[in-house]
Design a protein around this motif. Structure first.
Motif, mmCIF file in Angstrom:
data_model
loop_
_atom_site.group_PDB
_atom_site.id
_atom_site.type_symbol
_atom_site.label_atom_id
_atom_site.label_comp_id
_atom_site.label_asym_id
_atom_site.label_seq_id
_atom_site.Cartn_x
_atom_site.Cartn_y
_atom_site.Cartn_z
ATOM 1 N N LEU A 156 0.823 -1.213 0.000
ATOM 2 C CA LEU A 156 0.000 0.000 0.000
ATOM 3 C C LEU A 156 0.854 1.258 0.000
ATOM 4 O O LEU A 156 0.563 2.192 -0.747
ATOM 5 C CB LEU A 156 -0.937 0.009 1.210
ATOM 6 N N THR A 157 1.884 1.302 0.826
ATOM 7 C CA THR A 157 2.701 2.519 0.876
ATOM 8 C C THR A 157 3.379 2.785 -0.460
ATOM 9 O O THR A 157 3.603 3.938 -0.824
ATOM 10 C CB THR A 157 3.754 2.463 2.002
ATOM 11 N N ARG A 158 3.658 1.730 -1.197
ATOM 12 C CA ARG A 158 4.259 1.880 -2.521
ATOM 13 C C ARG A 158 3.306 2.619 -3.473
ATOM 14 O O ARG A 158 3.747 3.290 -4.403
ATOM 15 C CB ARG A 158 4.585 0.494 -3.071
ATOM 16 N N LEU A 159 1.997 2.501 -3.213
ATOM 17 C CA LEU A 159 0.998 3.132 -4.069
ATOM 18 C C LEU A 159 0.688 4.576 -3.665
ATOM 19 O O LEU A 159 0.083 5.314 -4.436
ATOM 20 C CB LEU A 159 -0.298 2.317 -4.055
ATOM 21 N N MET A 160 1.076 4.949 -2.452
ATOM 22 C CA MET A 160 0.821 6.322 -2.008
ATOM 23 C C MET A 160 1.631 7.273 -2.863
ATOM 24 O O MET A 160 2.788 7.003 -3.191
ATOM 25 C CB MET A 160 1.170 6.468 -0.525
ATOM 26 N N ASP A 161 1.001 8.391 -3.233
ATOM 27 C CA ASP A 161 1.661 9.307 -4.150
ATOM 28 C C ASP A 161 1.405 10.746 -3.751
ATOM 29 O O ASP A 161 0.246 11.152 -3.579
ATOM 30 C CB ASP A 161 1.141 9.058 -5.575
ATOM 31 N N ASN A 162 2.478 11.503 -3.611
ATOM 32 C CA ASN A 162 2.404 12.935 -3.357
ATOM 33 C C ASN A 162 1.585 13.241 -2.103
ATOM 34 O O ASN A 162 0.631 14.012 -2.133
ATOM 35 C CB ASN A 162 1.838 13.667 -4.579
ATOM 36 N N VAL A 163 1.979 12.638 -0.999
ATOM 37 C CA VAL A 163 1.301 12.865 0.277
ATOM 38 C C VAL A 163 2.346 12.985 1.386
ATOM 39 O O VAL A 163 3.348 12.277 1.378
ATOM 40 C CB VAL A 163 0.281 11.739 0.592
ATOM 41 N N ALA A 164 2.122 13.911 2.294
ATOM 42 C CA ALA A 164 3.018 14.124 3.437
ATOM 43 C C ALA A 164 2.205 13.986 4.727
ATOM 44 O O ALA A 164 1.032 14.352 4.774
ATOM 45 C CB ALA A 164 3.644 15.511 3.362
ATOM 46 N N VAL A 165 2.855 13.460 5.766
ATOM 47 C CA VAL A 165 2.192 13.251 7.050
ATOM 48 C C VAL A 165 2.812 14.181 8.083
ATOM 49 O O VAL A 165 4.034 14.276 8.187
ATOM 50 C CB VAL A 165 2.315 11.782 7.500
ATOM 51 N N PHE A 166 1.936 14.858 8.838
ATOM 52 C CA PHE A 166 2.369 15.820 9.847
ATOM 53 C C PHE A 166 1.716 15.504 11.185
ATOM 54 O O PHE A 166 0.656 14.895 11.236
ATOM 55 C CB PHE A 166 1.963 17.242 9.442
#
Length: 116
Positions: free
Chosen positions: A24-34
């Motif tokens: 799943l993390t491989r599919l995440m795109d252009n996202v940042a976690v704060f």
């Protein structure tokens, strides 16, 4: 209210992210976690927030935009939990919930899956 430093809470969020399957993390795109201490004033009990365009709604027009933003709020989480173990569990639920929004899963379905 349970006490936990910002640094320790950030580590819990990082650990929750690390438990997301690589597929799943491989599919995440252009996202940042704060991590932020408190949510917007109008929603003091908010544990997390996803702001952006879900993957399911992106098209050819999606280029050159700022990253989506996932924010996990420390204050409300610590106020609702009575132990460190509860904070760990709630943080993981919140991280999964907000990542699910990034994948286009709505609140109704998340509640059905136990991540409401």
């Amino acid at each position: 209210m349970l006490e936990m430093s910002r640094e320790e809470f950030e580590e819990l969020v990082g650990e929750a992210l690390d438990r997301i399957p690589v597929e799943l993390t491989r599919l995440m795109d252009n996202v940042a976690v704060f991590v932020e201490d408190e949510p917007p004033a109008g929603d003091p009990d908010l544990l997390g927030l996803y702001e952006g365009t879900p993957l399911t709604e992106r098209g050819e027009w999606y280029a050159g935009v700022l990253p989506d933003r996932i924010t996990v709020y420390r204050g409300p989480t610590l106020r609702m939990c009575e132990s460190r173990e509860e904070v760990v569990e709630e943080t993981e639920i919140t991280v999964v919930h907000e990542i699910a929004h990034h994948f286009g899963i709505d609140d109704r379905r998340l509640h059905e899956l136990g991540y409401g």
